[in-house]
Design an enzyme around this catalytic site. Structure first.
Site, PDB file in Angstrom:
ATOM      1  N   GLU A 343       0.838  -1.198   0.000  1.00  0.00           N
ATOM      2  CA  GLU A 343       0.000   0.000   0.000  1.00  0.00           C
ATOM      3  C   GLU A 343       0.874   1.250   0.000  1.00  0.00           C
ATOM      4  O   GLU A 343       1.735   1.405   0.871  1.00  0.00           O
ATOM      5  CB  GLU A 343      -0.902   0.039   1.237  1.00  0.00           C
ATOM      6  CG  GLU A 343      -2.042  -0.955   1.213  1.00  0.00           C
ATOM      7  CD  GLU A 343      -2.984  -0.786   2.404  1.00  0.00           C
ATOM      8  OE1 GLU A 343      -4.003  -1.484   2.417  1.00  0.00           O
ATOM      9  OE2 GLU A 343      -2.693   0.028   3.309  1.00  0.00           O
ATOM     10  N   CYS A 344       0.647   2.130  -0.946  1.00  0.00           N
ATOM     11  CA  CYS A 344       1.247   3.463  -0.984  1.00  0.00           C
ATOM     12  C   CYS A 344       2.773   3.399  -0.941  1.00  0.00           C
ATOM     13  O   CYS A 344       3.413   3.215  -1.969  1.00  0.00           O
ATOM     14  CB  CYS A 344       0.675   4.332   0.127  1.00  0.00           C
ATOM     15  SG  CYS A 344       0.861   6.101  -0.180  1.00  0.00           S
TER      16      CYS A 344
END
Length: 459
Positions: A343-344
């Site tokens: 994520e991210c």
């Protein structure tokens, strides 16, 4: 059912001093020997790190700051997650988000501090930035108290008060409002915390300084607030009918008899995670092993799956790039088909490059910093099957970054965003699921069960 004393620290607007008051109050009450459960309304990862430090008392107590987000998890999970996180504590302090009544854009009160306070049946302390007003503070407080009769504002803390005369004028103005003044905090440069492009600098990057800051905040709040009155307000909260959330029940128990090692990135570059994610992974049967991509030159022994959460890889791009042994190990694991959830920050780490620095090269994409901020809640649908979700799975998440990735989506995207706009986002490649979208797995425990099952070799 829980009768835990609790209160919510809110404000008319961002920048009023919620974090100062909430963190200082947590630390001050901890210093009195109370076990304080720290919580944060909304999706923010950084404030809970300071909360966790505040309630540690500088010792070995590890009680994570937990988020209560009625958008990401739904209103029905707020009470159970609160009861789970606060189990065994003497009281809970919940820091709000933005202004008291500010919620998810276009969705009314949903996910606002007021909404969560009502779900928790918790009294509210309103922190008011009084630096540029005197008598007008009465109109402001009256408006917030009367706007929603279901929200109980039980007291006011006046922040950034300039002088004794200023305090006198403010107290005089509030005399007729029926809301007691529970604290007056003077302007002080000694309680500041450094910020960066996404907010406060996380605790993991400045632990010693952050610990000193929480102690200064405790002294600041203890000196200016009526702690006994705040405790009395917290104890006035009525019983809350909420059974504690149970990660084992949520995932249905271990997926298989095997116990695969799931490596979870941490350290200064990967500080964004929700505590419930690792609890769910463990409940699903994983052996969760943390590692630091800035310091470790390899993945933990027997790693069968990898979780790369959010954080600040752009700040540490040179160091991440220089650790070529670990980059090669991550690439090899990903190319083997093992499950990888990114994520991210994890998405950026798996890219070819970040601001010209070589990353893991798992994804055919390049990332760079920009001046623009991408921020907001999202609704998404899984485009195809992946290590965490079946095609068609719906979820809610949020984006929070100043980087861009080119291309934004791969041949097989991770998500199709349906709110606020329609677009494809992220990458699914072999066992890799990589996206900018931050999700809260308590809302979708099947993500953990599926991920661990894949790690254990389940079809």
């Amino acid at each position: 059912m829980t009768s835990l004393p609790r209160l919510v620290v809110a404000a008319p607007a961002s920048g009023s001093g919620k974090t100062t008051v909430a963190t200082g109050l947590m630390a001050a009450l901890t210093e009195r020997g109370l076990a304080v459960s720290p919580h944060k309304v909304g999706p923010d990862y950084i404030d809970p790190g300071y909360h966790a430090l505040a309630v540690s008392g500088g010792g070995e107590v590890h009680r994570p700051g937990r988020n209560l987000d009625a958008y990401l998890c739904g209103p029905d999970l707020v009470g159970p997650l609160f009861a789970h996180g606060s189990a065994g504590c003497d009281l809970a302090v919940v820091e709000g988000v933005m202004g008291l009544y500010d919620g998810a854009a276009g969705l009314g009160e949903l996910a606002s501090t007021a909404h969560v306070a009502k779900l928790l049946r918790a009294p509210v302390v309103l922190v008011v930035d009084a630096s540029s007003q005197s008598r007008s503070v009465a109109a402001l407080v009256h408006g917030f108290v009367s706007y929603d009769p279901e929200v109980r504002v039980g007291g006011v803390i006046l922040n950034k008060v300039g002088s004794d005369r200023h305090e006198e004028l403010l107290r005089e103005a509030l005399d007729g409002c029926g809301v007691p003044v529970l604290g007056v905090l003077r302007r002080s440069d000694a309680v500041g915390t450094p910020s960066r492009h996404l907010g406060l600098v996380p605790v993991a990057e400045r632990h010693a300084d952050a610990l000193a800051a929480t102690r200064a905040l405790a002294e600041h709040v203890r000196g200016g607030c009526d702690l006994e009155a705040l405790l009395a307000l917290a104890r006035s909260a009525p019983p809350l009918d909420a059974a504690p959330w149970d990660p084992v029940a949520a995932v249905g128990g271990p997926a298989t008899g095997r116990k695969p090692v799931v490596a979870v990135a941490g350290g200064s570059a990967f500080t964004f995670s929700y505590a419930e994610q690792t609890e769910l992974l463990a409940a699903a049967g994983a052996e969760v092993v943390p590692f630091d991509p800035l310091r470790d030159d390899g993945l933990p022994p027997r790693t069968a799956a990898l979780v790369l959460g959010g954080g600040f890889p752009e700040v540490y791009a040179p160091e991440l790039s220089a650790n070529d042994e670990l980059r090669r190990a991550v690439a090899a694991l990903a190319h083997s088909g093992a499950p990888v959830a990114a994520e991210c920050a994890g998405l950026l780490y798996l890219a070819r490059s970040l601001d010209g620095r070589q990353m893991c090269g798992v994804l055919d994409a390049d990332a760079r910093m920009t001046d623009g901020l991408t921020l907001g809640y999202r609704e998404a649908v899984a485009i195809g099957d992946s290590a965490i979700a079946e095609a068609g799975t719906r979820t809610r998440g949020h984006e929070f970054h100043r980087t861009v990735l080119e291309p934004r989506a791969g041949t097989y995207p991770a998500w199709g965003f349906v709110r606020p706009g329609r677009t494809m986002e992220g990458f699914v490649r072999r066992g890799v699921h990589a996206s900018y979208l931050h999700t809260h797995w308590a809302a979708t425990p099947e993500f953990a069960a599926r991920f661990v099952g894949r790690a254990a070799g389940a079809p």
